[in-house]
Scaffold this motif. Structure first.
Motif, PDB file in Angstrom:
ATOM      1  N   ASN A  96      -6.129  -2.657  -5.115  1.00 11.87           N
ATOM      2  CA  ASN A  96      -5.566  -1.710  -4.178  1.00 11.87           C
ATOM      3  C   ASN A  96      -5.751  -0.292  -4.709  1.00 11.87           C
ATOM      4  OD1 ASN A  96      -3.976  -0.528  -2.156  1.00 11.87           O
ATOM      5  ND2 ASN A  96      -2.070  -0.981  -3.244  1.00 11.87           N
ATOM      6  N   ALA A  97      -6.291   0.608  -3.895  1.00  8.58           N
ATOM      7  CA  ALA A  97      -6.477   1.993  -4.331  1.00  8.58           C
ATOM      8  C   ALA A  97      -5.118   2.625  -4.605  1.00  8.58           C
ATOM      9  CB  ALA A  97      -7.219   2.787  -3.263  1.00  8.58           C
ATOM     10  N   PRO A  98      -4.850   3.070  -5.831  1.00 12.66           N
ATOM     11  CA  PRO A  98      -3.537   3.670  -6.122  1.00 12.66           C
ATOM     12  C   PRO A  98      -3.351   4.960  -5.339  1.00 12.66           C
ATOM     13  CG  PRO A  98      -4.749   3.160  -8.152  1.00 12.66           C
ATOM     14  CD  PRO A  98      -5.719   3.045  -7.018  1.00 12.66           C
ATOM     15  N   ALA A  99      -2.145   5.180  -4.836  1.00  3.70           N
ATOM     16  CA  ALA A  99      -1.820   6.490  -4.281  1.00  3.70           C
ATOM     17  C   ALA A  99      -1.834   7.499  -5.425  1.00  3.70           C
ATOM     18  CB  ALA A  99      -0.450   6.447  -3.619  1.00  3.70           C
ATOM     19  N   ILE A 100      -2.447   8.662  -5.207  1.00  4.44           N
ATOM     20  CA  ILE A 100      -2.661   9.587  -6.322  1.00  4.44           C
ATOM     21  C   ILE A 100      -1.710  10.775  -6.320  1.00  4.44           C
ATOM     22  CG2 ILE A 100      -5.048   8.910  -6.674  1.00  4.44           C
ATOM     23  CD1 ILE A 100      -5.879  11.452  -5.169  1.00  4.44           C
TER      24      ILE A 100
END
Length: 401
Positions: A96-100
């Motif tokens: 899952n693409a981490p929230a940045i």
């Protein structure tokens, strides 16, 4: 962290038009900030939104980290929403693409005085800094898919606006070496990611600390439970500052743990990945088998609006995540059921090295306390995203009382 005002979307569009970009990613008016950015931050801002950094010129950093969606990826639906779709329109990763948002506060990857691994970007910390992280996606074949650094640098050099900004920030010789120019582009993006656009600290929780709003009784109970050393011990891993109520709390100590997350079997059926995700052990500098299956503790800032959850996106709902933790301490049969599947919780993907000392703490929580914890986690939502919070009935956006 530097304070800024509002990004001029027209100026941004003109800058990208100069780069022959046909379409600017759609951004909500309140999803960006405006005002006095430094030249390096301006350059990083332009690069962050530029789809020309991908092979087919269709994907920018903002595609997978949308500013109007808590810097997370909300493009997909169903199982495919667990991970980001690549530039080629078909590739799916395994994480899952981490929230940045608030990523600038993550320390560089290191071992602390106790020998515990801490920090770094990505779920396994393999990129030590924000600049290191920004170097990765453009060359990843299942992400932005550029063949090499030279391709990106050549595209930048063709744009007179980029030529001017790069030379003003990094010197007249910056394009003489592709490695240096590529690193400079990553450095500029990292500089932009350190502006207050990514970390405004203006959630309801922050406003409560400043005496501007009151918490509801449910939110107040959730806060008590969260910081309690008798009930949940959430703060063992999700508290950075030494005292509750400290300013600029990012709700993570950035250490690594295996919490027993199950395999996302539905995702694996789509992406055809057949090997377990070894987490921290996949870091090129880590060889200790005791780190297998451990992932970096994420910030809880904006957690209520950045689903799905866990490193593999296996859970869709925030309440499910709280229930997943609670199953270790509750003897109730109903608490041993995953509400999203109606089945017992799946076994961990990596069964060894599970952080039982941190997980098996305190009594099991009833539904009222589960809901209170969720309500408190919702107060960690930046003000510009509060309209994304669903009401308990899922019908209307929730507003502050």
């Amino acid at each position: 962290m530097k304070k800024v005002n509002v990004v001029n979307l027209c100026g941004l569009a003109l800058l990208l038009a100069a780069y022959s970009v046909l379409m600017l990613p759609a951004l909500a008016e309140d999803s960006v900030v405006t005002g006095a950015l430094s030249k390096k931050e301006q350059l990083g801002q332009s690069l962050f939104f530029d789809p020309g950094l991908s092979q087919t010129r269709s994907q920018s950093c903002a595609t997978c980290h949308a500013p109007d969606k808590g810097f997370s990826d909300h493009r997909g639906e169903g199982v495919a929403a667990a991970v980001s779709l690549g530039d080629d329109g078909k590739s799916l990763g395994d994480r899952n693409a981490p929230a940045i948002g608030y990523a600038a506060f993550i320390p560089p990857f290191h071992r602390n005085a106790d020998g515990v691994y801490v920090g770094g970007q990505f779920w396994d910390g393999r990129a030590s800094t924000l600049t290191d992280q920004a170097e990765g996606p453009p060359l990843n074949p299942i992400e932005m898919a550029l063949p090499d650094k030279q391709t990106l640098v050549a595209r930048l050099e063709q744009n007179p606006v980029y030529q001017q900004l790069f030379t003003e920030v990094y010197g007249n010789d910056i394009f003489n070496n592709a490695d240096s120019a590529y690193r400079a582009a990553a450095d500029a993006i990292a500089s932009f990611e350190q502006t207050s656009m990514f970390a405004p600290f203006d959630s309801k929780y922050d406003r409560y600390l400043r005496g501007e709003v009151s918490l509801t009784p449910e939110e107040d109970l959730g806060m008590t439970l969260f910081f309690s050393q008798q009930f949940t011990n959430c703060n063992l891993c999700h508290q950075l500052q030494s005292l509750p109520g400290s300013e600029q709390e990012t709700f993570s100590n950035y250490e690594f743990h295996n919490i027993g997350v199950p395999e996302n079997t539905a995702l694996r059926a789509l992406n055809a990945v057949q090997t377990p995700d070894e987490g921290l052990l996949a870091h090129p500098e880590v060889t200790d088998p005791q780190q297998r299956g451990k992932f970096k503790t994420p910030t809880l800032r904006n957690v209520a609006v950045t689903a799905p959850y866990m490193h593999n996106g296996v859970f869709k709902d925030l309440r499910t995540v709280v229930l997943f933790y609670n199953k270790h301490n509750s003897r109730k049969v109903s608490m041993q059921i995953n509400p999203e599947t109606g089945e017992p919780w799946q076994e961990p993907e990596i069964a060894e090295n599970i952080s039982l000392e941190e997980l098996e703490t305190g009594p099991g929580l009833d539904d009222r306390r589960i809901d209170a914890l969720v309500a408190f986690l919702e107060t960690l939502t930046d003000q510009r995203y509060e309209h994304l919070l669903a009401s308990p009935q899922g019908l209307e956006p929730r507003s502050d009382p």
